[in-house]
Design a protein around this motif. Structure first.
Motif, mmCIF file in Angstrom:
data_model
loop_
_atom_site.group_PDB
_atom_site.id
_atom_site.type_symbol
_atom_site.label_atom_id
_atom_site.label_comp_id
_atom_site.label_asym_id
_atom_site.label_seq_id
_atom_site.Cartn_x
_atom_site.Cartn_y
_atom_site.Cartn_z
ATOM 1 N N SER A 19 83.018 116.940 52.501
ATOM 2 C CA SER A 19 81.630 116.632 53.504
ATOM 3 C C SER A 19 80.797 116.224 52.802
ATOM 4 N N GLY A 20 80.877 115.607 51.566
ATOM 5 C CA GLY A 20 79.634 115.249 50.870
ATOM 6 C C GLY A 20 78.612 116.379 50.779
ATOM 7 N N GLY A 21 78.820 117.703 50.650
ATOM 8 C CA GLY A 21 77.750 118.698 50.510
ATOM 9 C C GLY A 21 77.183 119.150 51.645
ATOM 10 N N ARG A 22 77.843 118.836 52.722
ATOM 11 C CA ARG A 22 77.106 118.959 54.090
ATOM 12 C C ARG A 22 77.413 120.534 54.667
ATOM 13 N N GLN A 23 78.836 120.678 54.438
ATOM 14 C CA GLN A 23 79.463 122.041 54.881
ATOM 15 C C GLN A 23 79.345 123.143 53.956
ATOM 16 N N MET A 24 79.582 124.432 54.210
ATOM 17 C CA MET A 24 79.660 125.458 53.256
ATOM 18 C C MET A 24 81.033 125.297 52.620
ATOM 19 N N PRO A 25 80.952 126.058 51.320
ATOM 20 C CA PRO A 25 82.373 125.963 50.738
ATOM 21 C C PRO A 25 83.461 126.790 51.876
ATOM 22 N N GLY A 26 84.608 126.184 51.617
ATOM 23 C CA GLY A 26 85.568 126.850 52.372
ATOM 24 C C GLY A 26 86.100 125.934 53.549
ATOM 25 N N HIS A 27 85.234 124.902 53.753
ATOM 26 C CA HIS A 27 85.609 124.197 54.778
ATOM 27 C C HIS A 27 85.954 122.793 54.229
ATOM 28 N N TYR A 28 87.277 122.899 53.800
ATOM 29 C CA TYR A 28 88.106 121.773 53.186
ATOM 30 C C TYR A 28 88.627 120.850 54.035
ATOM 31 N N GLY A 29 88.907 119.820 53.824
ATOM 32 C CA GLY A 29 89.391 118.579 54.730
ATOM 33 C C GLY A 29 88.954 117.370 54.369
ATOM 34 N N ASN A 30 89.736 116.515 54.261
ATOM 35 C CA ASN A 30 89.551 114.970 53.967
ATOM 36 C C ASN A 30 90.650 114.063 54.417
#
Lengths: 374, 327
Positions: free
Chosen positions: A113-124
């Motif tokens: 997320s480029g640092g936008r989301q809280m940790p744990g919100h993985y995905g790419n």
């Protein structure tokens, strides 16, 4: 993941590996993912307690099931919509320890997320891992939609989503399973049942003992596996993937796992789990069990085990240093990607895009995270 | 150029887009064999088959959520919500997911999806078949909100919406489906998102409107013109992103602004327009920015006397114009 030199059974296929149609390389690969996931997870807690990162949500106890269930899917072809405990799932599907840690530090280079989301919100997008939000079970429908597109476009892809048993009570799960079953979509729902929705025990979440029992209501198979039984989890997932690729529709897999940690770094689990239960948990840790299974089968020698442990540690040390020293996102990028194109009509804030608004010294400040997920 | 009804323009545009691009699919309740409860999708099932025109279960969250997933895996879904009133079960998927997907993934994922829904009252639809829901969604960064008022714009904006790489909510006033006709060229033209249109030039008062109200505003403008009041009607066409330039330059020219919308007055779309004008055109104003909008009751009542009381109409707009003109 990087293949390690396998402990050769008969031509790299031990009896254990052969029992599920895999090679020793696969088993060692799974072990490496599980060990990396555990080590990165433990590092996250250390960094949190040291005040370096504001928030941790953990996958400890889920790793064996996660690695095994992701294993039969094809990387960069199939899709996974993970959830916030899916560290091993993401590692098994192409993410690296560095990608997990840059997300923990919310750095600009964070792949998810480029640092936008809280940790744990993985995905790419590069790894076909769907970006995740915090309202639970929403990703269910995204995976079903991906499976719908796979079927219509005849891509041969399979979509898997994973979530906890707490999330399984959301309406989106019902709506998605119903639709996926009607259209026989190449879709797999994996419920990682750890017995708790934060503090609420499973007896207050479900009127039946097993989430898998619900599968019959959609006319699809519901399979229960022991989440500490790596080969059993793999076998169930392989069967579900094969079934999906044959056009026979979705499968619900319920892996009974344990939650070795508190819900998150902001949760005090002693309020709702007894000391006895917590002490007993360590005896049930699935990681040593798989290690022993591999040792007993002659797949994992002492030497290889030590090599992997050293490599994992070096990997995570390097990833921590990398994430620690990486740059924060620039506020001048904060209004980008609301849409695909910039839109001048969107009004920037009166204070512009400079720093000095609580951005400095942010790392040690946990107040923003407290209560945000709990 | 052919004269078409509003709904014909929508139906034919979907048909053309599905012919042009096989990644475009349609899903919703009764959109298949029946062709939709308003017949907006009539004939599409026969032409494109059940794979691309999907009759869904009554699961609005699923309609939107699976469209999001399908959009991430190479399709361009058109999701029909049978009535805008029934969109609320999908609110989480629209607001938490579709709107934020691109931003939260730092441009990793986009959601090229169009959500069509009939909205609006004046058709004996009562509380749950008459709602205007645009303000909920126009509030949310990451969603585009389109409300056409003519068959020409309906076709051009729908093409732009389907081809857009981000989620677009495309609301159709159901009273206009068969009552509004207009010329629609046969060619593949686009009406760009985010551009308003001045549909009646004038000098003394700007009236901002969209959807059915854009027609009623024109009728009201003609009425007050006979009384010597010159009104400029701006049809917004896209509510978000808003064409601020057209709105502000019109208001700066006329010095007075009346905003017309059918939705409940309080915190409706006109509230934001009013705030923008107050902030950015204050020095040009010769009167209070005013609103003619739906009354603040929880829905449009069914009985025809009550419904007439609720609905904004050309007379009520003309009264609002006269009041502002006299200020």
């Amino acid at each position: 993941m990087a293949a390690t030199k396998p402990k050769a059974g008969a031509a790299g296929v031990s009896e254990l590996a052969a029992s599920v149609g895999l090679t020793d390389d696969d088993l060692i690969g799974m072990y490496r993912v599980i060990a990396t996931a555990r080590a990165v997870d433990e590092r996250m807690w250390v960094l949190n307690r040291a005040g370096r990162i504001p928030f941790v949500i953990s996958g400890q106890g889920h790793e064996d099931a996660q690695a095994a269930i992701a294993w039969p899917l094809e990387k960069r072809k199939d899709w996974i919509a993970p959830f916030y405990r899916s560290i091993a799932t993401c590692l098994a599907f192409g993410m690296q320890a560095r990608d997990i840690l840059t997300a923990q530090y919310a750095k600009a280079i964070d792949l998810s997320s480029g640092g936008r989301q809280m940790p744990g919100h993985y995905g790419n997008v590069a790894n076909n891992l769907v970006s995740l939000s915090s309202p639970v079970a929403t990703q269910m429908l995204h995976a079903v939609g991906i499976a719908l597109a796979a079927k219509l476009r005849k891509t041969g892809q399979v979509a898997l989503t994973t979530m906890g048993e707490g999330s399984s009570n959301q309406g989106d799960v019902h709506e998605g399973l119903n639709f996926a079953a009607i259209h026989k979509l190449p879709f797999i729902l994996c419920i990682e049942n750890n017995g708790y929705a934060i503090s609420v025990p499973v007896s207050k979440q479900l009127a039946v003992p097993d989430v898998a029992a619900r599968a019959s209501g959609y006319g699809i198979p519901g399979v229960i596996v022991d989440g500490a039984d790596v080969l059993g989890c793999y076998r169930a997932a392989k069967e579900a993937v094969d079934r999906a690729r044959r056009g026979e529709g979705p499968t619900l897999i319920e892996a009974k796992v344990i939650r070795l940690t508190a819900h998150s770094s902001d949760d005090q689990q002693t309020k709702y789990r007894s000391a006895e239960e917590l002490a007993d948990l360590q005896q049930q840790d699935p990681l040593p069990r798989f290690r022993k299974e591999l040792r007993d089968a002659g797949v994992l020698t002492e030497e290889l085990e030590a090599t992997i442990a050293a490599e994992v540690k070096a990997d995570i040390d390097a990833a921590t240093d990398y994430a620690e020293s990486a740059a924060d996102p620039d506020p001048r990028t904060a209004m980008k990607w609301v849409f695909a194109e910039d839109w001048p009509g969107e009004t920037p804030p009166t204070w512009g895009f400079g720093g000095g608004h609580g951005l400095e010294g942010h790392e040690g400040d946990t107040s923003a995270a407290e209560g945000a997920v709990d | 150029m052919a004269l078409k009804t509003f709904i014909e323009a929508i139906r034919e545009t979907m048909t053309e887009e599905m012919r042009r691009d096989e990644s475009v699919i349609l899903l919703g309740e009764d959109v298949g064999l029946k062709g939709g409860v308003f017949l907006a999708t009539d004939g599409l099932f026969a032409e494109f088959g059940e794979d691309r025109v999907i009759d869904t279960p009554l699961s609005e969250s699923m309609i939107i959520g699976t469209s999001i997933g399908a959009a991430m895996n190479g399709l361009r879904p058109i999701a029909e919500i049978q009535f805008a009133d029934f969109i609320h079960p999908a609110f989480n998927q629209l607001v938490s997911e579709a709107a934020r997907m691109r931003y939260r993934s730092n441009n990793g994922f986009g959601v090229p999806m169009t959500v069509r829904a009939p909205y609006g009252g004046g058709v004996h639809g009562a509380l749950y078949h008459s709602q205007s829901v645009e303000a909920f969604f126009a509030h949310v960064p990451g969603l585009k909100v389109v409300i056409p008022s003519t068959p020409y714009d309906a076709a051009g904006l729908l093409r732009s919406s389907i081809r857009d790489d981000d989620p677009v909510l495309y609301f159709e006033h159901k009273k206009m489906y068969r009552s509004v006709r207009g010329d629609v060229p046969a060619d593949d033209y686009l009406v760009p998102l985010g551009k308003a249109a001045i549909t009646h030039p004038g000098t003394q008062i700007t009236v901002l409107a969209y959807g059915l109200m854009a027609h009623y505003a024109l009728e009201a403008a003609d009425v007050v013109a006979e009384e010597g009041v010159s009104v400029e009607v701006v049809d917004l066409r896209t509510l978000r992103p808003l064409d601020k330039e057209t709105v502000l330059s019109s208001v700066k020219k006329t010095g007075k602004c009346l905003i017309v919308y059918e939705d409940n007055r309080f915190l409706g779309y006109g509230a934001e327009l009013s705030a923008i004008i107050a902030e950015e055109a204050f020095d040009y104003l010769d009167g209070p920015v005013s609103r003619v909008a739906g009354p603040d009751v929880p829905g449009v009542p069914y009985n025809h006397v009550l419904e007439d009381w609720f609905m904004v109409n050309p007379e009520k707009i003309a009264d609002g114009i006269r009041k502002l003109a006299a200020y």
